[in-house]
Write an enzyme that holds these catalytic residues in place. Structure first.
Site, PDB file in Angstrom:
ATOM      1  N   ARG A 180     133.549 -40.695  56.360  1.00 49.63           N
ATOM      2  CA  ARG A 180     132.573 -41.017  55.293  1.00 49.63           C
ATOM      3  C   ARG A 180     131.167 -40.615  55.735  1.00 49.63           C
ATOM      4  O   ARG A 180     130.964 -40.197  56.878  1.00 49.63           O
ATOM      5  CB  ARG A 180     132.630 -42.506  54.919  1.00 49.63           C
ATOM      6  CG  ARG A 180     132.380 -43.467  56.066  1.00 49.63           C
ATOM      7  CD  ARG A 180     132.746 -44.895  55.640  1.00 49.63           C
ATOM      8  NE  ARG A 180     132.710 -45.828  56.754  1.00 49.63           N
ATOM      9  CZ  ARG A 180     131.674 -46.610  57.044  1.00 49.63           C
ATOM     10  NH1 ARG A 180     130.584 -46.564  56.314  1.00 49.63           N
ATOM     11  NH2 ARG A 180     131.716 -47.436  58.067  1.00 49.63           N
ATOM     12  N   GLY A 181     130.234 -40.730  54.813  1.00 51.54           N
ATOM     13  CA  GLY A 181     128.819 -40.529  55.118  1.00 51.54           C
ATOM     14  C   GLY A 181     128.510 -39.145  55.670  1.00 51.54           C
ATOM     15  O   GLY A 181     129.052 -38.121  55.221  1.00 51.54           O
ATOM     16  N   GLY A 221     128.959 -43.800  64.699  1.00 50.98           N
ATOM     17  CA  GLY A 221     127.889 -44.668  65.169  1.00 50.98           C
ATOM     18  C   GLY A 221     127.824 -45.965  64.391  1.00 50.98           C
ATOM     19  O   GLY A 221     128.308 -46.057  63.260  1.00 50.98           O
ATOM     20  N   ARG A 251     138.808 -44.813  61.957  1.00 52.75           N
ATOM     21  CA  ARG A 251     139.403 -45.953  62.672  1.00 52.75           C
ATOM     22  C   ARG A 251     140.658 -46.451  61.986  1.00 52.75           C
ATOM     23  O   ARG A 251     141.582 -46.928  62.633  1.00 52.75           O
ATOM     24  CB  ARG A 251     138.380 -47.083  62.808  1.00 52.75           C
ATOM     25  CG  ARG A 251     137.434 -46.830  63.956  1.00 52.75           C
ATOM     26  CD  ARG A 251     136.525 -47.991  64.201  1.00 52.75           C
ATOM     27  NE  ARG A 251     135.507 -48.122  63.166  1.00 52.75           N
ATOM     28  CZ  ARG A 251     134.478 -48.951  63.245  1.00 52.75           C
ATOM     29  NH1 ARG A 251     134.347 -49.726  64.295  1.00 52.75           N
ATOM     30  NH2 ARG A 251     133.586 -49.013  62.282  1.00 52.75           N
ATOM     31  N   TYR A 263     120.165 -49.712  69.337  1.00 57.92           N
ATOM     32  CA  TYR A 263     120.445 -48.449  68.637  1.00 57.92           C
ATOM     33  C   TYR A 263     119.542 -47.333  69.184  1.00 57.92           C
ATOM     34  O   TYR A 263     120.013 -46.225  69.471  1.00 57.92           O
ATOM     35  CB  TYR A 263     120.205 -48.673  67.141  1.00 57.92           C
ATOM     36  CG  TYR A 263     120.515 -47.511  66.242  1.00 57.92           C
ATOM     37  CD1 TYR A 263     121.824 -47.153  65.943  1.00 57.92           C
ATOM     38  CD2 TYR A 263     119.488 -46.766  65.662  1.00 57.92           C
ATOM     39  CE1 TYR A 263     122.105 -46.091  65.091  1.00 57.92           C
ATOM     40  CE2 TYR A 263     119.755 -45.706  64.806  1.00 57.92           C
ATOM     41  CZ  TYR A 263     121.069 -45.376  64.527  1.00 57.92           C
ATOM     42  OH  TYR A 263     121.347 -44.323  63.684  1.00 57.92           O
ATOM     43  N   ASP A 313     139.324 -44.809  67.754  1.00 55.88           N
ATOM     44  CA  ASP A 313     138.191 -45.704  67.982  1.00 55.88           C
ATOM     45  C   ASP A 313     137.485 -45.172  69.221  1.00 55.88           C
ATOM     46  O   ASP A 313     138.065 -45.165  70.318  1.00 55.88           O
ATOM     47  CB  ASP A 313     138.708 -47.133  68.207  1.00 55.88           C
ATOM     48  CG  ASP A 313     137.552 -48.125  68.367  1.00 55.88           C
ATOM     49  OD1 ASP A 313     136.462 -47.712  68.803  1.00 55.88           O
ATOM     50  OD2 ASP A 313     137.759 -49.309  68.054  1.00 55.88           O
ATOM     51  N   VAL A 314     136.244 -44.740  69.071  1.00 58.75           N
ATOM     52  CA  VAL A 314     135.559 -44.076  70.200  1.00 58.75           C
ATOM     53  C   VAL A 314     135.185 -45.044  71.322  1.00 58.75           C
ATOM     54  O   VAL A 314     134.738 -44.601  72.382  1.00 58.75           O
ATOM     55  CB  VAL A 314     134.306 -43.278  69.742  1.00 58.75           C
ATOM     56  CG1 VAL A 314     134.684 -42.145  68.807  1.00 58.75           C
ATOM     57  CG2 VAL A 314     133.247 -44.186  69.132  1.00 58.75           C
TER      58      VAL A 314
HETATM   59  N1  LIG Z   1     122.186 -42.768  57.522  1.00 58.19           N
HETATM   60  C1  LIG Z   1     121.092 -42.590  58.213  1.00 58.19           C
HETATM   61  O1  LIG Z   1     119.988 -42.784  57.686  1.00 58.19           O
HETATM   62  C2  LIG Z   1     121.136 -42.134  59.645  1.00 58.19           C
HETATM   63  C3  LIG Z   1     119.917 -41.837  60.253  1.00 58.19           C
HETATM   64  C4  LIG Z   1     119.934 -41.401  61.569  1.00 58.19           C
HETATM   65  C5  LIG Z   1     121.118 -41.273  62.251  1.00 58.19           C
HETATM   66  N2  LIG Z   1     122.304 -41.579  61.652  1.00 58.19           N
HETATM   67  C6  LIG Z   1     123.528 -41.423  62.435  1.00 58.19           C
HETATM   68  O2  LIG Z   1     124.437 -40.589  61.777  1.00 58.19           O
HETATM   69  C7  LIG Z   1     125.777 -40.964  62.108  1.00 58.19           C
HETATM   70  C8  LIG Z   1     126.560 -41.192  60.817  1.00 58.19           C
HETATM   71  O3  LIG Z   1     125.869 -42.182  60.088  1.00 58.19           O
HETATM   72  P1  LIG Z   1     126.215 -42.562  58.562  1.00 58.19           P
HETATM   73  O4  LIG Z   1     124.940 -42.893  57.925  1.00 58.19           O
HETATM   74  O5  LIG Z   1     127.123 -41.560  57.972  1.00 58.19           O
HETATM   75  O6  LIG Z   1     126.975 -43.938  58.854  1.00 58.19           O
HETATM   76  P2  LIG Z   1     128.187 -44.686  58.134  1.00 58.19           P
HETATM   77  O7  LIG Z   1     128.267 -44.258  56.709  1.00 58.19           O
HETATM   78  O8  LIG Z   1     127.983 -46.105  58.486  1.00 58.19           O
HETATM   79  O9  LIG Z   1     129.461 -44.086  58.923  1.00 58.19           O
HETATM   80  C9  LIG Z   1     129.633 -44.361  60.277  1.00 58.19           C
HETATM   81  C10 LIG Z   1     130.874 -43.649  60.742  1.00 58.19           C
HETATM   82  O10 LIG Z   1     131.077 -43.941  62.147  1.00 58.19           O
HETATM   83  C11 LIG Z   1     132.401 -44.426  62.295  1.00 58.19           C
HETATM   84  N3  LIG Z   1     132.514 -45.335  63.439  1.00 58.19           N
HETATM   85  C12 LIG Z   1     131.772 -46.425  63.700  1.00 58.19           C
HETATM   86  N4  LIG Z   1     132.205 -47.008  64.832  1.00 58.19           N
HETATM   87  C13 LIG Z   1     133.251 -46.269  65.279  1.00 58.19           C
HETATM   88  C14 LIG Z   1     134.123 -46.361  66.374  1.00 58.19           C
HETATM   89  N5  LIG Z   1     134.041 -47.351  67.278  1.00 58.19           N
HETATM   90  N6  LIG Z   1     135.094 -45.432  66.532  1.00 58.19           N
HETATM   91  C15 LIG Z   1     135.212 -44.441  65.640  1.00 58.19           C
HETATM   92  N7  LIG Z   1     134.429 -44.290  64.560  1.00 58.19           N
HETATM   93  C16 LIG Z   1     133.463 -45.212  64.382  1.00 58.19           C
HETATM   94  C17 LIG Z   1     132.706 -45.123  60.991  1.00 58.19           C
HETATM   95  O11 LIG Z   1     134.103 -45.297  60.859  1.00 58.19           O
HETATM   96  P3  LIG Z   1     134.707 -46.491  59.938  1.00 58.19           P
HETATM   97  O12 LIG Z   1     134.772 -45.947  58.547  1.00 58.19           O
HETATM   98  O13 LIG Z   1     136.029 -46.750  60.556  1.00 58.19           O
HETATM   99  O14 LIG Z   1     133.753 -47.647  60.042  1.00 58.19           O
HETATM  100  C18 LIG Z   1     132.118 -44.128  60.006  1.00 58.19           C
HETATM  101  O15 LIG Z   1     132.981 -43.038  59.823  1.00 58.19           O
HETATM  102  C19 LIG Z   1     125.672 -42.227  62.958  1.00 58.19           C
HETATM  103  O16 LIG Z   1     125.775 -41.888  64.327  1.00 58.19           O
HETATM  104  C20 LIG Z   1     124.272 -42.718  62.657  1.00 58.19           C
HETATM  105  O17 LIG Z   1     123.741 -43.475  63.719  1.00 58.19           O
HETATM  106  C21 LIG Z   1     122.337 -42.017  60.344  1.00 58.19           C
END
Ligand SMILES: NC(=O)c1ccc[n+]([C@@H]2O[C@H](COP(=O)([O-])OP(=O)(O)OC[C@H]3O[C@@H](n4cnc5c(N)ncnc54)[C@H](OP(=O)(O)O)[C@@H]3O)[C@@H](O)[C@H]2O)c1
Length: 236
Positions: free
Chosen positions: A13-14, A80, A35, A143, A51-52
């Protein structure tokens, strides 16, 4: 262009899903981790359970990708989490859990795929950090530390593997419209938005576009870089 084999962690997702779809459109065979082992909207992508935070789970997921697609040549370490709170109230578990998922998770996956990249003498690693890792953020010490750590990890990998035609780079997204951002309060989101020179939130596909370039054949001489994709937020 040559189709490569790519793995995107948290690709269900995302931002991760947008990256996976973009790499697939670019002609690569793409695996994503999830996951739960399932993912909506992942047509044409191989979904593997992972699961990382668990080394055995990471190794098993990469084994499965290798069996079904071949050696991973492009790694996008994207999975993340956040567990926000002010430092004085942050528990050891809140700090450690975020480091384990965001930073050690990236290390686990990179270590597992590096051997295959070395043998193939070609590889691209991209770590999805955050502008919070560059400037820090009140309420996000765990974070920010994890995301800053990814820069040290990526630069070290870039140096260790540079002569093997393996690059390592970091992308630092600003506020991107995904589930993670929606966890913030309206006030927090509006305060952040007011600081973005572009005056809008970013889209997941704008991160994917940067990743597509960094993982391309053409980016072979680009390594050890940190690329903010943030509407100008980190320029100060
Ligand atoms: N959105 C923002 O504004 C933003 C800004 C800066 C950086 N980021 C970074 O971009 C990346 C993606 O963010 P996003 O906004 O797309 O977040 P998100 O929609 O919350 O998605 C997070 C993803 O990480 C996976 N994940 C979390 N913990 C995990 C684990 N232990 N093992 C395997 N997978 C795991 C989740 O899997 P599940 O579906 O199983 O939970 C999900 O696929 C992250 O690293 C985040 O820190 C995001």
């Amino acid at each position: 262009m040559t189709g490569r084999i790519a793995l995107v962690t948290g690709g269900n997702r995302g931002i991760g899903l947008a990256i996976a779809k973009r790499l697939s459109s670019a002609g690569h065979q793409v695996a994503i981790t999830s996951r739960s082992g399932t993912a909506e909207g992942a047509e044409g992508l191989l979904v593997v359970t992972c699961d990382v935070t668990d080394t055995d789970s990471v190794n098993a997921a990469v084994d499965e990708v290798e069996e079904k697609l071949g050696k991973v040549e492009i790694l996008v370490s994207n999975a993340g989490i956040t567990k926000d709170g002010l430092v004085l109230r942050m528990t050891d578990d809140d700090f450690g859990d975020v480091i384990d998922a965001n930073l050690t998770g990236g290390f686990r996956v990179a270590r597992r795929v590096a051997k295959g990249m070395m043998r193939g003498r070609w590889g691209r690693m991209v770590f999805i950090s955050s502008i919070v890792g560059l400037g820090g953020q009140a309420g996000q010490a765990n974070y920010a530390a994890s995301k800053a750590g990814l820069i040290g990890l990526s630069n070290s990998l870039a140096k260790e593997f540079a002569t093997r035609n393996i690059t390592a780079n970091v992308v630092c997204p600003g506020p991107i419209e995904t589930d993670m951002l929606m966890e913030l309060t309206d006030d927090q989101r509006e305060t952040m938005l007011a600081m973005v020179p572009a005056g809008r939130l970013g889209q997941a596909n704008e991160i994917a576009a940067a990743v597509e370039f960094l993982t391309s054949e053409d980016a072979g001489y680009v390594t050890g870089t940190v690329l903010p994709v943030d509407g100008g937020l980190s320029m100060g």
